[in-house]
Write a protein that holds these residues in place. Structure first.
Motif, short mmCIF file in Angstrom:
data_model
loop_
_atom_site.label_atom_id
_atom_site.label_comp_id
_atom_site.label_asym_id
_atom_site.label_seq_id
_atom_site.Cartn_x
_atom_site.Cartn_y
_atom_site.Cartn_z
N LYS A 40 0.85 -1.20 0.00
CA LYS A 40 0.00 0.00 0.00
C LYS A 40 0.88 1.24 0.00
O LYS A 40 0.65 2.18 0.75
CB LYS A 40 -0.93 0.00 1.21
N SER A 139 -2.75 -2.93 -3.84
CA SER A 139 -4.19 -3.20 -3.79
C SER A 139 -5.04 -2.06 -4.34
O SER A 139 -6.26 -2.18 -4.44
CB SER A 139 -4.62 -3.48 -2.35
N MET A 174 -8.62 -6.59 -11.38
CA MET A 174 -8.94 -5.78 -10.21
C MET A 174 -9.64 -4.48 -10.60
O MET A 174 -10.45 -3.95 -9.83
CB MET A 174 -7.67 -5.49 -9.41
N ASP A 251 -2.35 -13.43 -6.42
CA ASP A 251 -1.41 -13.21 -5.31
C ASP A 251 0.00 -13.46 -5.84
O ASP A 251 0.43 -14.60 -5.99
CB ASP A 251 -1.72 -14.16 -4.16
#
Length: 255
Positions: A40, A139, A174, A251
């Motif tokens: 992040k 993410s 995503m 992942d």
């Protein structure tokens, strides 16, 4: 991406205006790997580089050095010095900001990744992502987006290391692009490519992954029909939703 005259000329031929501002993008190699790969981190730095606002404690990028401010000043200069170009149409009435709903963000590799992150924060007309987005441990790609998902368009070569490493397919999933059709090979499909937002090519690059990385922005005759689709295809025309790609590793921390 350095200046690409063929791509610029193609974009102009579609009736679009285009600029390429230089901005603070040299921070990547200056961040220690341990801090960089926490998951992040990069998205916040990219957002600070784009907006000039304080989003990360790891960098300090002045407002005037952000891509947004540099783009604003560039367009204001063009509006004043080249009035026949109608650059004024992209400015607010008081010239304090750009009219972002008229702006397309685009780039390749690092640039495409920053463009996508920026569009998550700022609603824009469209995002064109060549050879990207990366940030395979981050993410932010799954965050709620100010820019609707159907406005994101991606194009890559399948021998690009970012593709073989599942960086791009992960980001595309995503970003929600599977909602707008399957992955389409432009070598085998005619425009409008089933209205997909995920385009690939396997054109001959002599097995050279570095060449594969940049080939999607090189060669106007080869790619003009693809570029015109990416930059001008109506965003409300979309393909049918498909399931997530089971062959794309999501992942990547241990891959």
């Amino acid at each position: 991406m350095g200046h690409n005259q063929q791509l610029f000329e193609s974009i102009a031929s579609y009736g679009l205006h285009d600029i390429q501002p230089h901005y603070a993008n040299g921070w990547f190699s200056k961040i220690e790997a341990e801090a960089r790969d926490r998951g992040k981190v990069l998205g916040d730095i990219r957002l600070e580089a784009a907006t000039g606002d304080d989003h990360s404690p790891l960098v300090s990028i002045p407002k005037h050095d952000g891509a947004a401010a540099r783009s604003l000043h560039f367009v204001k200069w063009l509006a004043e010095n080249h009035p026949k170009g109608n650059w004024q149409q992209f400015l607010t009435d008081d010239q304090s900001d750009l009219l972002w709903d008229k702006v397309i963000l685009s780039g390749i590799s690092h640039g495409s990744t920053t463009a996508a992150r920026w569009a998550k924060h700022q609603k824009v007309a469209r995002v064109v992502m060549f050879s990207g987005p990366r940030d395979q441990l981050e993410s932010w790609q799954g965050l709620e987006s100010a820019t609707p998902a159907n406005r994101y368009f991606g194009f890559t070569h399948i021998l690009d290391g970012g593709w073989t490493g599942d960086h791009y397919c992960r980001s595309w999933q995503m970003l929600g692009l599977a909602e707008f059709g399957s992955i389409v090979n432009v070598d085998e499909t005619q425009k409008p490519f089933s209205h997909s937002r995920r385009l690939i090519t396997n054109c001959d690059v002599q097995e050279n992954s570095s060449r594969a990385h940049s080939i999607v922005v090189r060669g106007r005759e080869k790619w003009d029909r693809v570029w015109s689709y990416l930059f001008t295809h109506p965003v409300n025309q979309v393909g049918d939703p498909v399931p997530s790609d089971p062959n794309c590793t999501m992942d990547l921390r241990n891959k």
